[in-house]
Design a protein around this motif. Structure first.
Motif, PDB file in Angstrom:
ATOM      1  N   THR A  44      -7.932 -62.824  26.948  1.00  0.00           N
ATOM      2  CA  THR A  44      -7.605 -63.408  27.963  1.00  0.00           C
ATOM      3  C   THR A  44      -7.812 -62.532  29.402  1.00  0.00           C
ATOM      4  O   THR A  44      -7.582 -61.242  29.128  1.00  0.00           O
ATOM      5  CB  THR A  44      -6.449 -64.210  27.857  1.00  0.00           C
ATOM      6  N   SER A  53      -3.884 -66.376  37.072  1.00  0.00           N
ATOM      7  CA  SER A  53      -4.408 -67.308  35.976  1.00  0.00           C
ATOM      8  C   SER A  53      -5.002 -66.649  34.795  1.00  0.00           C
ATOM      9  O   SER A  53      -5.557 -65.551  35.162  1.00  0.00           O
ATOM     10  CB  SER A  53      -5.724 -68.330  36.491  1.00  0.00           C
ATOM     11  N   SER A  55      -7.719 -66.964  31.493  1.00  0.00           N
ATOM     12  CA  SER A  55      -8.783 -67.563  30.966  1.00  0.00           C
ATOM     13  C   SER A  55      -9.094 -66.967  29.591  1.00  0.00           C
ATOM     14  O   SER A  55      -9.487 -65.888  29.451  1.00  0.00           O
ATOM     15  CB  SER A  55     -10.195 -67.673  31.805  1.00  0.00           C
ATOM     16  N   LYS A  79     -13.909 -68.215  35.086  1.00  0.00           N
ATOM     17  CA  LYS A  79     -12.977 -68.951  35.802  1.00  0.00           C
ATOM     18  C   LYS A  79     -12.914 -70.435  35.488  1.00  0.00           C
ATOM     19  O   LYS A  79     -11.962 -71.194  35.635  1.00  0.00           O
ATOM     20  CB  LYS A  79     -13.095 -68.427  37.370  1.00  0.00           C
ATOM     21  N   ALA A  81     -13.605 -72.005  32.801  1.00  0.00           N
ATOM     22  CA  ALA A  81     -13.241 -72.342  31.198  1.00  0.00           C
ATOM     23  C   ALA A  81     -12.025 -73.284  31.072  1.00  0.00           C
ATOM     24  O   ALA A  81     -11.116 -73.207  32.173  1.00  0.00           O
ATOM     25  CB  ALA A  81     -12.956 -71.176  30.422  1.00  0.00           C
ATOM     26  N   ARG A  83      -8.589 -74.635  30.560  1.00  0.00           N
ATOM     27  CA  ARG A  83      -7.308 -73.897  30.711  1.00  0.00           C
ATOM     28  C   ARG A  83      -6.402 -74.210  29.487  1.00  0.00           C
ATOM     29  O   ARG A  83      -6.199 -75.357  29.182  1.00  0.00           O
ATOM     30  CB  ARG A  83      -6.497 -74.409  32.006  1.00  0.00           C
TER      31      ARG A  83
END
Length: 301
Positions: A44, A53, A55, A79, A81, A83
């Motif tokens: 991630t 965030s 991803s 970015k 991708a 969630r």
């Protein structure tokens, strides 16, 4: 191939995920390791404002560069991708969505679920086969039980990573207290170029009209009678003769000269104007509810 030692070094030293253009996509949050093979399959990347965030990025084509992990994707693709919950396990459906987004492979499910407690789920990726263990009962599919590793999982002693101790007061093997956490919003500013201003000098031509006085000479004929005062001059020549007398006439004409002189000084100056920008962002916080106790805190049993 990323090894367990690579993961420890990257997490302990604060590694970053680097894209195809050589720019950093974000800091590395967690690694997801397959329980059967022990090989890292996902990582991630923390993106967004202050890394709010995370991803998921596949590691099938990733390489290690020092404390960084290089992947064949750019920042925008990561970015955008799908969630997923970074602290939970990846289901087969979630993997399919991620594989489709990154174009790694369509994913072929050859696992079968029976009335027994375990089944095998195998997914084909571009760089090889990712096999995990799924659990379920009857005709229901279970979740993939791949293990996610973060920097909290590594210490100075290898034995510390294998012991069954909780890492937080809310863990199963810690004290009787529970920690309630919440997200805090930290807003900062960064400078971005919005435009440029420049001075450019060029030459233009314009007409200038002005008036200047000029003079000239004109001829006129004057006649004077013969008197005793001028009689001598009048009789000094021949009695009869032919003569010419010439007078030169003059005039003034305008003469133009140009001179370059400084007119003014011009410069560009900047001033800072402060405005207010409205920021609206969601933050999460945990709530703790007590079950089996009265409002005054006493046990009802």
């Amino acid at each position: 191939m990323i090894t367990q030692q690579n993961i420890e070094e990257i997490l302990n030293n604060g590694g970053h995920l680097v894209g195809t253009d050589g720019h950093k996509i974000g800091s590395i949050g967690q690694f997801y390791v397959d329980d059967d093979s022990g090989n890292p399959s996902w990582v991630t990347a923390k993106t967004g404002l202050f890394g709010s965030s995370e991803s998921f990025v596949p590691l099938s084509e990733a390489t290690v560069d020092g404390n960084d992990v290089r992947v064949p994707y750019d920042k925008d693709q990561v970015k955008d991708a799908p969630r997923m919950e970074a602290d939970s396990q990846l289901s087969p459906e979630e993997e399919d969505r991620l594989y489709k987004h990154y174009g790694v492979g369509t994913g072929t499910d050859t696992g079968t679920d029976t009335d027994s407690d375990t089944g095998n789920d195998t997914r084909s990726a571009a760089a090889g086969t990712y096999s995990g263990v799924t659990t379920g009962t009857d005709d229901m599919r279970g979740e993939r039980t791949g293990t996610h590793l973060s920097d909290d999982d590594f210490g100075t002693d290898a034995d510390d990573r294998n012991r069954d101790d909780g890492h937080d007061t809310s863990g199963p093997n810690t004290d009787e207290a529970m920690t309630r956490s919440e997200e805090e919003l930290h807003v900062g500013t960064e400078k971005h170029e919005t435009g440029r201003a420049r001075l450019r000098k060029y030459v233009v031509t314009e007409d200038v009209e002005t008036t200047v006085p000029v003079s000239h000479e004109e001829v006129r004929v004057e006649r004077e009678p013969i008197t005793d005062a001028n009689r001598g001059n009048a009789s000094s020549g021949a009695e009869l003769s032919e003569e010419e007398h010439e007078v030169v006439l003059n005039e003034e004409r305008p003469v133009v000269e140009k001179e370059t002189v400084p007119a003014e000084r011009v410069r560009l100056d900047k001033e800072t104007v402060t405005d207010e920008a409205h920021v609206n962002e969601e933050v999460r916080k945990e709530r703790i509810e007590a079950e089996g106790v009265d409002d005054d805190g006493r046990d009802r049993r």
